[in-house]
Design a protein around this motif. Structure first.
Motif, PDB file in Angstrom:
ATOM      1  N   ASP A 182       1.004  -1.454   0.144  1.00 35.75           N
ATOM      2  CA  ASP A 182      -0.077  -0.055   0.035  1.00 35.75           C
ATOM      3  C   ASP A 182       0.843   1.196   0.128  1.00 35.75           C
ATOM      4  O   ASP A 182       0.611   2.018  -0.577  1.00 35.75           O
ATOM      5  CB  ASP A 182      -0.901   0.026   1.215  1.00 35.75           C
ATOM      6  CG  ASP A 182      -1.993  -1.181   1.122  1.00 35.75           C
ATOM      7  OD1 ASP A 182      -2.310  -1.554   0.114  1.00 35.75           O
ATOM      8  OD2 ASP A 182      -2.585  -1.352   2.181  1.00 35.75           O
ATOM      9  N   SER A 205      -1.420  -3.689  -9.431  1.00 38.65           N
ATOM     10  CA  SER A 205      -0.565  -3.835 -10.496  1.00 38.65           C
ATOM     11  C   SER A 205       0.801  -4.614 -10.315  1.00 38.65           C
ATOM     12  O   SER A 205       1.266  -5.041 -11.434  1.00 38.65           O
ATOM     13  CB  SER A 205      -0.190  -2.424 -11.077  1.00 38.65           C
ATOM     14  OG  SER A 205       0.606  -1.760 -10.042  1.00 38.65           O
ATOM     15  N   GLY A 249       2.351   1.849  -3.592  1.00 38.25           N
ATOM     16  CA  GLY A 249       1.231   2.321  -4.323  1.00 38.25           C
ATOM     17  C   GLY A 249       1.208   3.931  -4.386  1.00 38.25           C
ATOM     18  O   GLY A 249       1.125   4.503  -5.068  1.00 38.25           O
ATOM     19  N   GLN A 250       1.289   4.101  -2.962  1.00 39.91           N
ATOM     20  CA  GLN A 250       1.212   5.667  -2.816  1.00 39.91           C
ATOM     21  C   GLN A 250       2.377   6.350  -3.052  1.00 39.91           C
ATOM     22  O   GLN A 250       2.033   7.557  -3.785  1.00 39.91           O
ATOM     23  CB  GLN A 250       0.869   5.914  -1.267  1.00 39.91           C
ATOM     24  CG  GLN A 250      -0.423   5.228  -0.548  1.00 39.91           C
ATOM     25  CD  GLN A 250      -0.455   5.399   0.970  1.00 39.91           C
ATOM     26  OE1 GLN A 250       0.374   6.181   1.481  1.00 39.91           O
ATOM     27  NE2 GLN A 250      -1.397   4.736   1.380  1.00 39.91           N
ATOM     28  N   LEU A 251       3.675   5.791  -2.810  1.00 36.17           N
ATOM     29  CA  LEU A 251       4.554   6.607  -3.443  1.00 36.17           C
ATOM     30  C   LEU A 251       4.827   6.601  -4.878  1.00 36.17           C
ATOM     31  O   LEU A 251       5.298   7.526  -5.252  1.00 36.17           O
ATOM     32  CB  LEU A 251       5.927   5.881  -2.591  1.00 36.17           C
ATOM     33  CG  LEU A 251       6.178   5.730  -1.373  1.00 36.17           C
ATOM     34  CD1 LEU A 251       7.281   4.931  -0.966  1.00 36.17           C
ATOM     35  CD2 LEU A 251       6.665   7.295  -0.937  1.00 36.17           C
ATOM     36  N   HIS A 252       4.311   5.616  -5.554  1.00 34.66           N
ATOM     37  CA  HIS A 252       4.466   5.481  -6.975  1.00 34.66           C
ATOM     38  C   HIS A 252       3.237   5.998  -7.762  1.00 34.66           C
ATOM     39  O   HIS A 252       3.088   5.843  -8.810  1.00 34.66           O
ATOM     40  CB  HIS A 252       4.867   4.309  -7.364  1.00 34.66           C
ATOM     41  CG  HIS A 252       6.487   3.984  -6.869  1.00 34.66           C
ATOM     42  ND1 HIS A 252       7.452   4.393  -7.602  1.00 34.66           N
ATOM     43  CD2 HIS A 252       6.767   3.349  -5.880  1.00 34.66           C
ATOM     44  CE1 HIS A 252       8.467   3.862  -6.795  1.00 34.66           C
ATOM     45  NE2 HIS A 252       8.044   3.175  -6.035  1.00 34.66           N
ATOM     46  N   ASP A 253       2.137   6.147  -6.815  1.00 35.22           N
ATOM     47  CA  ASP A 253       0.756   6.514  -7.507  1.00 35.22           C
ATOM     48  C   ASP A 253       0.355   5.514  -8.213  1.00 35.22           C
ATOM     49  O   ASP A 253      -0.106   5.729  -9.599  1.00 35.22           O
ATOM     50  CB  ASP A 253       0.762   7.963  -8.237  1.00 35.22           C
ATOM     51  CG  ASP A 253      -0.598   8.482  -8.632  1.00 35.22           C
ATOM     52  OD1 ASP A 253      -1.427   8.071  -7.818  1.00 35.22           O
ATOM     53  OD2 ASP A 253      -0.612   9.325  -9.683  1.00 35.22           O
ATOM     54  N   ARG A 254       0.290   4.274  -7.808  1.00 36.89           N
ATOM     55  CA  ARG A 254      -0.006   2.850  -8.781  1.00 36.89           C
ATOM     56  C   ARG A 254      -1.063   2.092  -8.055  1.00 36.89           C
ATOM     57  O   ARG A 254      -0.924   2.272  -6.590  1.00 36.89           O
ATOM     58  CB  ARG A 254       1.181   2.283  -9.161  1.00 36.89           C
ATOM     59  CG  ARG A 254       2.049   2.653 -10.159  1.00 36.89           C
ATOM     60  CD  ARG A 254       3.225   1.990 -10.399  1.00 36.89           C
ATOM     61  NE  ARG A 254       2.934   0.451 -10.791  1.00 36.89           N
ATOM     62  CZ  ARG A 254       3.888  -0.632 -11.164  1.00 36.89           C
ATOM     63  NH1 ARG A 254       4.990  -0.159 -11.227  1.00 36.89           N
ATOM     64  NH2 ARG A 254       3.441  -1.776 -11.138  1.00 36.89           N
ATOM     65  N   ASP A 255      -1.807   1.357  -8.466  1.00 36.36           N
ATOM     66  CA  ASP A 255      -2.633   0.408  -7.749  1.00 36.36           C
ATOM     67  C   ASP A 255      -1.711  -0.477  -7.245  1.00 36.36           C
ATOM     68  O   ASP A 255      -1.114  -1.552  -8.246  1.00 36.36           O
ATOM     69  CB  ASP A 255      -3.671   0.105  -8.752  1.00 36.36           C
ATOM     70  CG  ASP A 255      -4.787  -1.000  -8.159  1.00 36.36           C
ATOM     71  OD1 ASP A 255      -4.455  -1.512  -7.104  1.00 36.36           O
ATOM     72  OD2 ASP A 255      -5.838  -1.241  -8.629  1.00 36.36           O
TER      73      ASP A 255
END
Length: 269
Positions: free
Chosen positions: A233, A245, A236-242
């Motif tokens: 999680d 993925s 995902g926040q750091l890389h702006d990804r789901d």
């Protein structure tokens, strides 16, 4: 007659000097060969002690675990038996069960056996593993933040990385393993010694490498204590990804999460 007696005493003391560690060696052997008492043996043992004695020994076990937890060092069953339980080893399962209950209800700590073969125990903070909590608590100790970075890299790269990958990453974060850091001290020693002793990391030599190289993996304590799904999680926040993925990591994170939620993950064997 007195001469013979003195000679005998001299020989005995001489033999004792020749084998100064024989008694301690025997004690260590006894600890290594300690076997789990059966239910009937425990019941018979409880009949020979008072409730006050059991409570006192339980309190000593709790204190022993809490002291070891300060340094995040796993507790060996052999050490617990030798240094704390001593003559009460025949009721070991009952005392450990009570100690686990006290640690859980009073201190919010879960007693977990991370290595069933060698009987190694650690304490896990129930609050840190609850929903919404950070994957690893770095607020009280900056080293926890360093550990989180390393565990995240290992997890995202498939579970194992060469040491130079970690050293190069830390240099980019202005944490040079070759220099003394104001928060971490000797960074290389913290990673390869302290975190390894605490069982957060495994630092393993790679065969047939010259010069010698090592690789890092998650340790037994990390597998029990650190949430892979929450690490995902954060990534995902750091890389702006789901997080989904990263399909391989997502499957691993949620399969490990389900396995740790199954009853019996906290063993008192």
């Amino acid at each position: 007659m007195s001469n013979r007696k003195r000679l005998s005493n001299t020989q005995s003391s001489s033999q004792a000097r020749k084998h100064p560690g024989s008694s301690s060696t025997q004690e260590e052997d006894e600890d290594v060969t300690f076997t789990q008492p059966s239910t009937s043996q425990v019941q018979r043992g409880l009949q020979k002690v008072t409730e006050a004695q059991v409570e006192q020994k339980t309190a000593e076990v709790v204190q022993y675990f809490l002291v070891k937890e300060q340094r995040k060092v796993p507790v060996r069953r052999a050490d617990l038996v030798k240094h704390v339980l001593k003559e009460h080893r025949n009721i070991y399962p009952e005392i450990l069960k009570r100690a686990a209950r006290t640690l859980d209800q009073v201190f919010g700590l879960k007693l977990v056996e991370i290595d069933p073969k060698n009987h190694l125990y650690v304490l896990i903070n129930n609050l840190e593993t609850s929903e919404g909590a950070p994957p690893i608590n770095s607020s009280t100790d900056p080293k926890r933040g360093l550990l989180f970075v390393i565990l995240s890299v290992i997890f995202m790269k498939g579970g194992v990385v060469r040491e130079n990958v970690i050293w190069n990453l830390l240099k980019k974060l202005r944490v040079d393993p070759g220099e003394k850091h104001e928060d971490f001290g000797d960074v290389k020693k913290v990673v390869t010694d302290e975190f390894v002793r605490q069982r957060y990391l495994e630092f393993v030599r790679i065969p047939h490498t010259e010069p010698v190289e090592h690789e890092l993996r998650w340790g037994q304590r990390a597998e029990k204590e650190v949430s892979k799904s929450k690490i995902l999680d954060v990534m995902g926040q750091l890389h702006d990804r789901d997080p989904q993925s990263w399909s391989q990591q997502y499957r691993e994170a949620h399969s490990s999460q389900n396995s740790t939620q199954q009853p019996g993950s906290s063993s008192q064997r």
